[in-house]
Every structure is written in C-alpha cells, then in structure tokens.
Design a protein around this motif. Structure first.
Motif, mmCIF file in Angstrom:
data_model
loop_
_atom_site.group_PDB
_atom_site.id
_atom_site.type_symbol
_atom_site.label_atom_id
_atom_site.label_comp_id
_atom_site.label_asym_id
_atom_site.label_seq_id
_atom_site.Cartn_x
_atom_site.Cartn_y
_atom_site.Cartn_z
ATOM 1 N N ARG A 244 32.053 -28.223 17.625
ATOM 2 C CA ARG A 244 33.858 -27.513 17.309
ATOM 3 C C ARG A 244 34.102 -27.557 18.507
ATOM 4 O O ARG A 244 35.289 -27.646 18.479
ATOM 5 C CB ARG A 244 32.965 -25.403 17.434
ATOM 6 C CG ARG A 244 31.940 -25.093 16.339
ATOM 7 C CD ARG A 244 31.645 -23.927 15.996
ATOM 8 N NE ARG A 244 30.873 -23.155 15.190
ATOM 9 C CZ ARG A 244 30.339 -22.810 15.364
ATOM 10 N NH1 ARG A 244 29.889 -21.277 16.627
ATOM 11 N NH2 ARG A 244 29.717 -22.138 14.369
ATOM 12 N N GLY A 245 34.321 -27.414 19.712
ATOM 13 C CA GLY A 245 35.435 -27.624 20.402
ATOM 14 C C GLY A 245 35.802 -28.994 20.213
ATOM 15 O O GLY A 245 37.200 -29.832 20.523
ATOM 16 N N GLN B 182 29.203 -28.147 10.304
ATOM 17 C CA GLN B 182 29.123 -27.703 10.931
ATOM 18 C C GLN B 182 27.972 -27.835 11.784
ATOM 19 O O GLN B 182 26.901 -29.381 12.709
ATOM 20 C CB GLN B 182 30.428 -26.953 12.163
ATOM 21 C CG GLN B 182 31.738 -27.583 12.265
ATOM 22 C CD GLN B 182 32.348 -26.475 12.886
ATOM 23 O OE1 GLN B 182 32.096 -25.488 12.817
ATOM 24 N NE2 GLN B 182 33.572 -26.415 12.778
ATOM 25 N N GLU B 183 27.051 -26.706 11.326
ATOM 26 C CA GLU B 183 25.452 -26.732 11.290
ATOM 27 C C GLU B 183 24.853 -27.563 10.983
ATOM 28 O O GLU B 183 23.619 -28.296 10.936
ATOM 29 C CB GLU B 183 25.589 -25.444 10.920
ATOM 30 C CG GLU B 183 25.787 -23.988 11.142
ATOM 31 C CD GLU B 183 26.800 -24.018 11.265
ATOM 32 O OE1 GLU B 183 27.401 -24.992 10.625
ATOM 33 O OE2 GLU B 183 28.253 -23.417 11.663
ATOM 34 N N SER C 215 25.906 -30.898 19.981
ATOM 35 C CA SER C 215 25.391 -29.229 19.481
ATOM 36 C C SER C 215 26.149 -29.084 18.837
ATOM 37 O O SER C 215 27.440 -29.648 18.768
ATOM 38 C CB SER C 215 25.277 -29.095 20.676
ATOM 39 O OG SER C 215 26.626 -28.585 21.796
ATOM 40 N N VAL C 216 26.291 -27.312 18.207
ATOM 41 C CA VAL C 216 27.302 -26.743 16.964
ATOM 42 C C VAL C 216 28.053 -26.567 18.026
ATOM 43 O O VAL C 216 29.698 -26.818 17.690
ATOM 44 C CB VAL C 216 27.129 -25.688 15.885
ATOM 45 C CG1 VAL C 216 27.946 -24.626 15.789
ATOM 46 C CG2 VAL C 216 26.016 -25.568 15.292
ATOM 47 N N ARG C 217 28.173 -26.349 19.570
ATOM 48 C CA ARG C 217 29.353 -25.804 19.922
ATOM 49 C C ARG C 217 30.150 -27.151 20.713
ATOM 50 O O ARG C 217 31.526 -27.099 20.393
ATOM 51 C CB ARG C 217 28.603 -25.699 21.747
ATOM 52 C CG ARG C 217 30.120 -24.727 22.333
ATOM 53 C CD ARG C 217 29.309 -24.153 23.965
ATOM 54 N NE ARG C 217 30.328 -24.143 24.674
ATOM 55 C CZ ARG C 217 29.689 -23.064 25.905
ATOM 56 N NH1 ARG C 217 28.809 -23.488 25.994
ATOM 57 N NH2 ARG C 217 30.490 -22.833 27.085
ATOM 58 N N THR C 218 29.489 -28.253 21.025
ATOM 59 C CA THR C 218 30.644 -29.582 20.696
ATOM 60 C C THR C 218 31.079 -29.308 19.878
ATOM 61 O O THR C 218 32.178 -30.467 20.096
ATOM 62 C CB THR C 218 29.505 -30.445 21.148
ATOM 63 O OG1 THR C 218 28.862 -30.296 22.294
ATOM 64 C CG2 THR C 218 29.902 -31.886 21.921
ATOM 65 N N ARG D 199 37.611 -29.512 23.561
ATOM 66 C CA ARG D 199 36.759 -30.273 23.621
ATOM 67 C C ARG D 199 36.883 -31.611 25.300
ATOM 68 O O ARG D 199 37.754 -32.326 24.887
ATOM 69 C CB ARG D 199 35.424 -30.861 23.242
ATOM 70 C CG ARG D 199 34.700 -31.324 23.697
ATOM 71 C CD ARG D 199 33.377 -30.845 24.393
ATOM 72 N NE ARG D 199 32.624 -31.642 25.286
ATOM 73 C CZ ARG D 199 31.127 -31.296 25.461
ATOM 74 N NH1 ARG D 199 31.314 -29.152 26.248
ATOM 75 N NH2 ARG D 199 30.327 -31.866 26.607
#
Length: 751
Positions: A39-40, A24-25, A34-37, A46
């Motif tokens: 992951r979501g 993911q990174e 972004s990593v957050r997006t 998301r």
C-alpha cells in the motif's frame, strides 16, 4: 532515491498488479511482502523500498524481464534501459479502417501472430503502423521492425540473415558478438526475446519461409504484412489472418479530406465523389491523387477527376515506382507462371462482379480442378479475393491492370465465348429443372459446352441462379456487344420466371429488351414475337400496364403472320393478362379463350390447363363465381396430376379468392395457408405478399383486427422487398384504413 515515490512511480506497481488480476492482499500472500508495504509503494508514501522486496513482487506478478526493469526503474527512481524502438513513423493522416483496427486488436488479444494480407497498395503497412503506434503501451520492452522487400522492384527480397542481424543489433547484441550461422542467430534471437513483451513487425514478406526464422518465442507479438496469404504460418504456426479489402467510400472521402481539407472537397462534391470512385478504395491511389491535388491547389478537382475517368491507371502512374499503382501491381504479377498469368489476364475482362469456379474453368478452358488450383495460387498473392465459398473477385484497379496484359485477341474472344456458353447452358438447365412444363425455347445457343452446371435438385438450381444472376445479366450485355445474339435471347427466356418470382424485375426488363434487339438481328419473327411477350410481362411487373398491353398486342399481331400455333396461344394469353389491370376484362376473356382454343389440339395438358385457369380468373372478375370456380377446379386437377406446383398455387389462390368474396371465410382461410406453403416451396416469393394481404382481409372480416394488421405488415414487407410499389401503397392504405385488397396475380402460360 530516499524520498517518497511520485504518483507515477506508485501507479506503475498498481498497473502491474491489476493486470495480474491480484488484490493487494493476494499479492502480499503470493510474494511474502506485507500489505502495508504494498500500500505504501502504491500510494507513494513508502520510502527506501528494498530491491529484494521489489524482486519478490515481480516474481509473484509473473513480470517479464522488461517489465521487471520498468518496475525497478519506476519505483527506485532510476532510468530504465530503453528497449528498441525501430518502428517507422506512423501514418500522419490515417483515416477509416475502424472495423479492421478493431478486428486486429481482437485477434492480437487472442493470439501472438497475425498476418495482414491484401493486394499491393491496399494499405497493409499503413494499418500495421497505425495500430502499432496506437497500442505502443502494450509493448514496454520495445518494437522491432524490418521490411523484407518481398515485392521490391529489384526482384531481390531481403535475406533472412540480414533481417536477423538487424533484430539482434536492435536488441543490443553488437555485430561482433553475433553468430554467423542462421540457426544460431535465430536461437539467440528467441532466447533474448523470451518472456519479453515486444512487438515484432515484419513488413512485406514474400512467403512463410522468409518469416519463420524471425518469429520469437513466447511473450512477444508479431504482425506480418504480405500480398501473399502465408498459409504456412496459419496452418503450422497458429497465426490468424486479416485480409484487407478496399476502403469504403466514406473512409476514402475522409482520407482525401484529411489531405486536401474538407472545404476543398465540399466546394466540388461531384468531383470529389468521382475521385473517390476512380480510386476504388485503394489508399495508394488515393494518396497519389491527393498528392497531385496538393501540388496544384489552384487547379479545380474536376480537372483531375476528368483525367482519372479518362485514363484510370495511366493517371495514377508516377515517376517513382514505389508511388505508381501500375508498378506496384507489376511486382506481384511478374513472378507468375504462364498458366496463372493467363488466367489473371482473363479474369480482368470477364463481365460481372465476381466469378464462380465452374465459370472460371469455362473461361480458362481447363478442368475445374486445375482452375481451382490456379485461383488459389492467385489468391495467395492477393491478386484475387475468395470472398464467398466458391467465388472470386478482383479489386477494381487490379482488374483494370489485368485487362491491360497481353493476350491475343482471338484467345480473349474464345475464352469469353466459352464463359457466355457456360452461363447460357446453366440458365437452360435451371429453367428445365424448375419449370419442366414450360414451353421450349425457340432460340437455342447450341455451342459446345466444356463445363455445364447441372442442378441436383430445386435448391441447387435456385442457389445457382441467385449466385450467378448479376453475372448472367453482365454476360448478356457482353454477348450483345460481341454480336452473339442467340445466347442473349435464350438467357432472357430461360431466366424470366426466376427473375419475376424472386423480384429481379429490372434485370428481367433489361434482358428482354436486349432479347428483342437480338431477335431482330437474328431475323427470327417467332423469337421477336416471344421477346415482345416477355417485355410486356416485364412492363406489367413494373406496373407499366399501358406499355405491357401495347407490347402484347404487337406480339399477337406479329405471331399471327406465322404458322406457330403454340406461340400464338402464348401471345393471346399474355395479352389477356395485360388487359386485366386496365379493367378490360371482357376483352381479356376473349383472348384467354382464344389461347385455350389454340392449345387444346396440341396435346400439352399443362399449358392447356394454364389457359383454362386464365379463363376461370376472368370469369371470377366478371362476378360469375360458381362457373369460374368450376373452371379453376378443372385446371387445378391437371396441375396436381402433372406436378405443376407453381400454377396449382396461383389457381388455388383464385379459388380461395372466390370463396372469400362470397363470404365463405372458413373455407377460404386454409386454402390461402396452403398457397403460402406452395409458393414458398417453389420459390415464388413475389406473390406471397398478395396472399398475406388476403389473409389479413379475412381476419378483419372475422373481427381479428390485430391479426389483420400483422398480416398486412408482412404483406407490406414483401411488396417493398419485391419493388411492388402500387401493392405496397395499397397495403399501407389498408393498414391505415383497414380496406379490402386488390386482385391477386393470374396464371398464364410462362414466357
């Protein structure tokens, strides 16, 4: 569209990311998302993902246009435009072919194009459709399929323009928007498939030229099936080739069980096995048989099995040409040019499991170069298989069909006579190469030889023998049937030393029985006497010592009625050898001495030394070690002088035996190791087991129990490999109880 993603939608992104080998990174760094997006999106938490973000992710993962569309549809929740799905239905009762499926998978992991070749009815399309449907997830952008009808009964294969039009329409280009020029069609086709992950299945192609315009650019996978090998695709386009052979019996049985039910086969196991054998592993034939049996469930399988056994190809004919083995094969053979057609027919009547190029040239009456070219042409259309370097074979049903083809009887017989002559001349050549001191043959097949094998050295002679032995046995059977008796006798005589030393004991026995019958037909008393000698030796090697002695005594009595001194000496020597296992040592010694008396005036030093060595062996058997060893040393000196390594090894073995029996272990052990080297050098593998056993005896006497056990285990392996059952049983007892060995083999003038 604004709700959370489902697990399935999120997993699509995860699958693409993992296939791209990105964390993911790493994906976040490569895409700017972004990593957050990420992951979501993957977790389904998301909401309202931006199309621009998805485009960035697709770019970073290197997705094809089809995969991009699939990702958008999955994440955004919109339906994806379906790609073409042109594959026919998969075979409903596919059975077996696990190694072929695995090999096809491995090939397509490494390359984009594979050619599946093989004879008609062997199951090429069957395998391709099974694999394509099983691996459909590999091709999210769709599958294209075309049957080029390369071997259609009409004789009119599909033209390339028609195939391309079907592909373009399947991709979504309506006929009105398609170019009319072939090159423009092909260019548009490649452009539209660029970077897509699609499967293109091109079935039943006749040649490479028919296929090349249908090859996409990068990204897609291509499977081509053809009876021809399509060498052009392999050499110029980097394709891999998978050649299908017949189904093994286990897979054939599984296929019938899938169609008819395992219970029905289990109720008639013999009939089921006969059906499998008659179909010879050809799926088309198995399908016809299964269809017959399904149409008449009340009929016993034995009735169909009997029909197949009696009628073979006739029983596999159907009204539908596409379901007839004979019709399917005819489509491959109709276009053959006359030289290819003639060789194809001749290959159908040859004896033996396969044929070498030189033998095929002798059969064909043409040069080796021309015959090799014809064989390669037949291989290209899958009518023969080049299964090992320099050797070709036919599928059983193809061979039956070839044998049916029209060729004048006189021409067939002349071709077969040329083949038998080649095999006989080759047997004579390897015998002279490997055993130059052996007594000459009394029956010589002196027909003209258009092609003859001449070994360059001992290794070449042994290689020819091993490659041709099964064909030599079959050619002797054929010659016997045809009434060609001289080659039957000469082959048996010339090949006996090789067969006994390499463990082909049953072949040796069978061919000596035929040689005896051939000698009777020839009315040749000397040939009959030597055939009795040979048959007696064959009996001895198969542990039938009583019959061995009877045949050898008959040979002595018969040859005594002739004036052939050398052959009489050989017979006495053979009888002497046969009497040893029967514990008739004194009688055996008398015959050994008689053989020596007959040979001494004839001026053949090696044969005389062989008889002398045999006298020494009997002296050892009677416990007269000093005298026997002196006799053996005299014979050994002659063998060394004249280069008879085989006899030298046997004689040296007996000298070592005498030393071992007198407790001279330190002197005997190096002699046995020398014997091992000599036996290996001359290919006398059958006697190696006895030497290992003797070495084990010495090791035990010296207190090396582990070494003895290892030597005996090696001896046991050799005995089993060469069908020496009594020696194997004895060695097993020694391993269990650590007891002494039996007497080693003797030296006799070779027959």
């Amino acid at each position: 569209m604004g709700g959370p993603l489902t697990d399935q939608q999120g997993s699509t992104l995860r699958q693409f990311r993992l296939r791209a080998r990105l964390t993911q990174e790493a994906l976040a760094e490569a895409s700017g998302v972004s990593v957050r997006t990420i992951r979501g999106l993957e977790s389904g938490a998301r909401r309202n993902p931006q199309r621009s973000s998805l485009q960035q992710l697709a770019d970073a993962m290197g997705l094809s246009p089809g995969d991009r569309e699939l990702l958008m549809a999955a994440v955004l929740g919109t339906p994806a435009a379906p790609g073409p799905r042109q594959l026919p239905a998969p075979p409903t009762l596919f059975a077996g072919r696990r190694p072929d499926v695995a090999e096809l998978t491995e090939m397509l992991d490494q390359t984009s194009t594979v050619v599946i070749s093989g004879t008609g009815g062997v199951g090429k399309t069957w395998l391709a459709l099974h694999w394509a449907n099983q691996e459909s997830d590999r091709f999210p952008d769709g599958q294209l399929y075309v049957n080029l009808r390369g071997f259609d009964p009409s004789g009119r294969p599909m033209n390339v323009e028609a195939a391309l039009r079907g592909f373009l329409e399947g991709i979504g280009v309506p006929p009105s928007e398609q170019p009319t020029d072939l090159h423009a069609q092909s260019a548009l086709y490649r452009s539209l498939l660029a970077d897509r992950r699609m499967l293109v299945l091109i079935d039943n192609a006749v040649d490479s030229a028919q296929v090349v315009p249908l090859l996409p650019g990068s990204g897609s996978t291509v499977i081509v099936t053809s009876r021809n090998q399509l060498t052009g695709l392999v050499t110029s386009r980097g394709a891999r080739r998978l050649t299908l052979d017949a189904l093994p019996d286990e897979d054939s049985t599984a296929l019938l069980a899938a169609r008819l039910g395992a219970d029905r086969l289990a109720a008639e196991p013999d009939a089921a096995a006969q059906l499998v054998r008659s179909c010879a592993g050809m799926p088309l034939a198995l399908g016809i048989v299964a269809g017959r049996a399904q149409a008449h469930p009340e009929f016993p399988l034995a009735e169909l099995a009997d029909e197949l056994r009696e009628m073979r190809l006739n029983a596999l004919d159907e009204d539908d040409e596409l379901a007839s083995v004979r019709a399917v094969l005819s489509w491959s053979t109709t276009p053959l040019k006359p030289p290819m057609s003639r060789l194809f027919t001749l290959l159908g009547i040859v004896p033996g499991p396969d044929i070498g190029v030189q033998a095929a040239a002798a059969l064909n009456g043409q040069s080796v170069m021309d015959t090799r070219r014809l064989l390669r042409a037949l291989e290209q259309v899958s009518l023969v298989q080049h299964h090992v370097p320099g050797r070709y074979r036919m599928h059983d049903l193809v061979r039956l069909y070839a044998a049916e083809q029209t060729l004048p009887q006189a021409e067939r017989e002349a071709a077969l006579h040329g083949l038998v002559t080649y095999y006989t001349a080759g047997a004579r050549a390897v015998n002279q190469s490997l055993f130059p001191h052996r007594a000459p043959s009394v029956v010589v097949h002196d027909a003209a030889v258009s092609h003859e094998f001449v070994p360059s050295d001992a290794d070449a002679a042994w290689a020819w023998f091993h490659a041709e032995n099964a064909c030599l046995v079959a050619s002797a059977r054929l010659a016997m049937t045809m009434g060609w008796y001289a080659p039957v006798w000469e082959q048996a005589y010339c090949l006996a030393p090789m067969r006994t030393r390499q463990g082909y004991l049953h072949d040796d026995h069978e061919t000596w029985r035929m040689a005896l019958a051939a000698a009777e037909h020839l009315g040749d008393t000397v040939a009959r006497g030597l055939a009795l000698c040979g048959l007696g030796f064959a009996d001895h090697h198969l542990n039938d010592n009583e019959n061995a002695a009877l045949h050898q005594q008959e040979a002595v009595d018969l040859l005594a009625t002739t004036d052939r001194t050398m052959e009489q000496a050989i017979a006495h020597s053979a009888l002497s050898n046969a009497l040893r296992p029967l514990d008739r040592v004194q009688e055996g010694l008398r015959h050994a001495r008689r053989s020596l008396e007959l040979l001494e005036p004839l001026g053949h030093p090696v044969l005389t030394a062989q008889a002398l060595s045999q006298v020494g062996e009997h002296q050892l058997d009677l416990g007269d070690y000093a005298v026997g060893r002196a006799t053996l040393e005299r014979a050994l000196a002659v063998f060394r002088e004249h280069g008879d390594t085989d006899s030298a090894a046997i004689t040296l073995s007996n000298i070592a035996r005498s030393l071992r029996r007198e407790g001279e272990f330190a002197a005997a052990l190096p002699l046995y190791h020398e014997v091992l080297a000599l036996y290996t050098a001359v290919g006398n593998l059958a006697n190696i087991g006895a030497v290992h056993a003797s070495i084990g005896d010495i090791q035990l006497a010296q207190g090396d129990r582990d070494g003895a056990a290892q030597s005996w285990r090696t001896a046991l392996e050799v005995h089993i490999a060469h069908h020496q059952l009594s020696l194997a049983e004895e060695t097993e007892r020694k391993l269990a109880k650590l007891t002494p060995p039996r007497v080693p083999p003797s030296v006799t003038p070779n027959v």
